[in-house]
Design an enzyme around this catalytic site. Structure first.
Site, PDB file in Angstrom:
ATOM      1  N   ARG A  97      -0.194  -1.537 -40.927  1.00  0.00           N
ATOM      2  CA  ARG A  97      -1.313  -0.587 -40.863  1.00  0.00           C
ATOM      3  C   ARG A  97      -0.823   0.838 -41.115  1.00  0.00           C
ATOM      4  O   ARG A  97      -1.519   1.654 -41.717  1.00  0.00           O
ATOM      5  CB  ARG A  97      -1.994  -0.677 -39.490  1.00  0.00           C
ATOM      6  N   ARG A 100      -2.082   5.977 -40.217  1.00  0.00           N
ATOM      7  CA  ARG A 100      -2.391   6.542 -38.902  1.00  0.00           C
ATOM      8  C   ARG A 100      -1.146   7.187 -38.310  1.00  0.00           C
ATOM      9  O   ARG A 100      -0.076   6.581 -38.269  1.00  0.00           O
ATOM     10  CB  ARG A 100      -2.887   5.428 -37.973  1.00  0.00           C
TER      11      ARG A 100
HETATM   12  P1  AMP Z   1      -6.914   3.221 -30.329  1.00  0.00           P
HETATM   13  O1  AMP Z   1      -7.481   3.564 -31.655  1.00  0.00           O
HETATM   14  O2  AMP Z   1      -7.901   2.536 -29.431  1.00  0.00           O
HETATM   15  O3  AMP Z   1      -5.611   2.452 -30.431  1.00  0.00           O
HETATM   16  O4  AMP Z   1      -6.572   4.604 -29.601  1.00  0.00           O
HETATM   17  C1  AMP Z   1      -5.611   5.509 -30.135  1.00  0.00           C
HETATM   18  C2  AMP Z   1      -5.130   6.465 -29.054  1.00  0.00           C
HETATM   19  O5  AMP Z   1      -6.244   7.206 -28.524  1.00  0.00           O
HETATM   20  C3  AMP Z   1      -4.483   5.811 -27.835  1.00  0.00           C
HETATM   21  O6  AMP Z   1      -3.106   5.518 -28.041  1.00  0.00           O
HETATM   22  C4  AMP Z   1      -4.703   6.898 -26.771  1.00  0.00           C
HETATM   23  O7  AMP Z   1      -3.790   7.960 -26.931  1.00  0.00           O
HETATM   24  C5  AMP Z   1      -6.083   7.432 -27.130  1.00  0.00           C
HETATM   25  N1  AMP Z   1      -7.153   6.686 -26.410  1.00  0.00           N
HETATM   26  C6  AMP Z   1      -8.132   5.890 -26.967  1.00  0.00           C
HETATM   27  N2  AMP Z   1      -8.921   5.356 -26.018  1.00  0.00           N
HETATM   28  C7  AMP Z   1      -8.451   5.821 -24.826  1.00  0.00           C
HETATM   29  C8  AMP Z   1      -8.810   5.601 -23.473  1.00  0.00           C
HETATM   30  N3  AMP Z   1      -9.828   4.788 -23.134  1.00  0.00           N
HETATM   31  N4  AMP Z   1      -8.100   6.246 -22.508  1.00  0.00           N
HETATM   32  C9  AMP Z   1      -7.084   7.066 -22.813  1.00  0.00           C
HETATM   33  N5  AMP Z   1      -6.664   7.285 -24.073  1.00  0.00           N
HETATM   34  C10 AMP Z   1      -7.328   6.672 -25.083  1.00  0.00           C
END
Ligand code: AMP
Length: 196
Positions: free
Chosen positions: A128, A134
């Site tokens: 990815r 990303r």
């Molecule tokens: P994701 O796309 O869900 O993998 O989220 C990417 C990043 O966003 C994570 O590694 C966290 O740094 C932050 N993040 C997303 N959702 C949350 C959450 N519910 N609580 C805290 N940090 C979050």
């Protein structure tokens, strides 16, 4: 439709399966990762705060995340149910979500847990990184995100089991994306009394 919480390690396919569920059942979808990346792109104050945490592979503080979630939930159509993708990630977030939904006369619905072995997760995330670029998909940040997942998020699986709403889908059993989707769809239909 019942609400759905889609739960799993980084790279387990939360985004992919959420998109398939949205297409099939027409539910709402809130991805907290997408919300935060959107804020960063727009250069907002929140985006600036979030970027620091995301780049380090750390979680955004609970209270901030809970406030963001409530704001998005309230601006979403909820009559067909909502998929929560990437939220909750800690027990305080889960308790806050349960309370926020109860205050609105809704409930958690069902939790869908995606179980994928560590080698497959790492391979997917590195792929990815190349395909989507990303910023947090580099090896060092990925390792940190796994660490955070195991220490702060994985214990939540038991919290959901205790609520009696955990439904687990294992990549090693389903083996393909299509197999996973098929199994997940069948379970959602069963839970909602939909005949397929
Ligand atoms: P994701 O796309 O869900 O993998 O989220 C990417 C990043 O966003 C994570 O590694 C966290 O740094 C932050 N993040 C997303 N959702 C949350 C959450 N519910 N609580 C805290 N940090 C979050």
């Amino acid at each position: 439709m019942k609400n759905i919480i889609i739960f799993g390690a980084p790279g387990s396919g939360k985004g992919t399966y959420s998109a398939a569920i949205v297409e099939r059942f027409g539910m709402g979808h809130i991805s907290t990762g997408d919300v935060l990346r959107g804020e960063i792109k727009q250069g907002t104050e929140l985006g600036k705060i979030a970027k620091d945490y995301i780049d380090k592979g750390q979680l955004i503080p609970d209270q901030l995340m809970i406030d963001i979630l409530a704001l998005h939930y309230d601006s979403h159509p909820t009559e067909k149910g909502v998929i929560f993708d990437g939220f909750p990630r800690t027990i305080p977030q889960a308790e806050a979500l349960k309370q926020m939904l109860a205050q609105r006369g809704h409930d958690l619905g069902m939790m869908i847990e995606l179980v994928v072995d560590q080698d497959t997760l790492m391979k997917r995330l590195l792929r990815r990184a190349v395909e989507e670029g990303r910023a947090d998909d580099n090896e060092e940040t990925i390792r940190k995100r796994f660490e955070v997942y195991h220490s702060q998020t994985e214990p939540l699986s038991l919290w959901f089991a205790a609520q009696g709403i955990r439904h687990t889908f294992d990549w090693s059993i389903c083996k393909t994306k299509e197999g996973m989707i098929e199994a997940i769809f069948r379970e959602i239909e069963r839970e909602n009394g939909i005949k397929s």
